[in-house]
Write a protein that holds these residues in place. Sequence first.
Motif, PDB file in Angstrom:
ATOM      1  N   ALA A  68     -22.453  60.000 -16.660  1.00 35.98           N
ATOM      2  CA  ALA A  68     -21.278  60.887 -16.594  1.00 35.98           C
ATOM      3  C   ALA A  68     -20.272  60.514 -17.687  1.00 35.98           C
TER       4      ALA A  68
ATOM      5  N   ALA B   2     -19.058  62.951 -20.749  1.00 33.31           N
ATOM      6  CA  ALA B   2     -17.648  63.318 -20.922  1.00 33.31           C
ATOM      7  C   ALA B   2     -17.149  62.867 -22.305  1.00 33.31           C
TER       8      ALA B   2
ATOM      9  N   LEU C  64     -15.811  64.864 -12.927  1.00 34.41           N
ATOM     10  CA  LEU C  64     -17.278  64.752 -12.991  1.00 34.41           C
ATOM     11  C   LEU C  64     -17.748  63.999 -11.756  1.00 34.41           C
TER      12      LEU C  64
ATOM     13  N   LEU D 253     -20.159  70.398 -20.126  1.00 36.69           N
ATOM     14  CA  LEU D 253     -18.722  70.101 -20.025  1.00 36.69           C
ATOM     15  C   LEU D 253     -18.008  70.522 -21.314  1.00 36.69           C
TER      16      LEU D 253
ATOM     17  N   ARG E 162     -19.218  69.520 -11.966  1.00 30.74           N
ATOM     18  CA  ARG E 162     -18.331  69.476 -13.130  1.00 30.74           C
ATOM     19  C   ARG E 162     -17.223  70.496 -12.973  1.00 30.74           C
TER      20      ARG E 162
END
Length: 319
Positions: A46, A50, A135, A149, A215
């Motif tokens: 994650a 991101a 997230l 994302l 998300r």
Amino acid sequence: MAKAKFQKVTKAIIPAAGLGTRFLPATKAMPKEMLTVVAKPIIQYAVEEAYAAGIREFIFITGRGKAVMENHFDHPYELADTLRKKGKLAELKLVESVLPADAKVYYTRQGQPLGLGHAVGCAAGITQEEPFAVLLPDDIIDTSQGNPLKEMLAIYNETGKSVVMAEEVAPDRTNQYGILDLGGTGIKNNRARVKTFVEKPEPKKAPSNLAIVGRYVLTGRHMAQLAKTKPGRGGEIQLTDAMIEVCKKEGFTGYLHNGLRFDCGDKVGFQMANLYFALQDPYIAGRLQPFLHQMAERHDRRQALREDEIKRRKTKSKK
Ligand code: G1P
């Protein structure tokens, strides 16, 4: 350069306070988020996703027993020094890449398990009125085909509205997810205008089979809304309930994700993620692939034997 119309999203909230009961006894002393998918803890996927989408500040919502996660994202001075002295530069790179130098982390604890909305609200003092991403680390996304994302942040930058990632789920599974109600409008370029949301409706009452998955890009208004949100479904403070209220005032976009997502909150999804990412590594794949074929053949042979045995018994009992 044109000035951005809306405040930039620089922070991501990563809720990681869950007890991980589905993975006991592995999670008795080890946070679920630290279980590994190939050689990386679940939570690192994650963070990497991101970071690649442009996020530089990470807010982890943790709880009791999660200190090892803080150590993972810390700079391991002694380990790095030893690896450097031994000339183990590839390993040093792996250790240092866990958190790039320009990333900043915050930890805050969710003292009581009062729901996802409560967990996200624990970061209010850090995000203040800024928009932010959320997230859910259980969901690992295969970003080799694109980073959803990043797409969602682009949609936010264009519209100034919150964006949620959605996926079509089997109609009998709507009671496991927050479901999008599009109010009869369609999906265009993977985007949909959301009328409202329903948290975990029974299939008969579900307005669609488009589920919220892991998300979110949320406007600053959500924190104030969360502070007023009363416990909802299951007696928990639901993020979806705050989103329903913000959606009435500001609107919301659903971003339809068509790529691969692994639900690592579930044992099956976790094993699938391990196999999938292991097969992306040429060294592992070289030996794993023949093994998987062998196992599949063995399984088929056993299945055939079992079926033969059932047929034999049936004919015998008829005689
Ligand atoms: C939460 C949300 C739900 C969402 C889901 C995605 O549920 O409440 O709306 O669809 O995450 O994983 P949970 O999985 O925490 O029960």
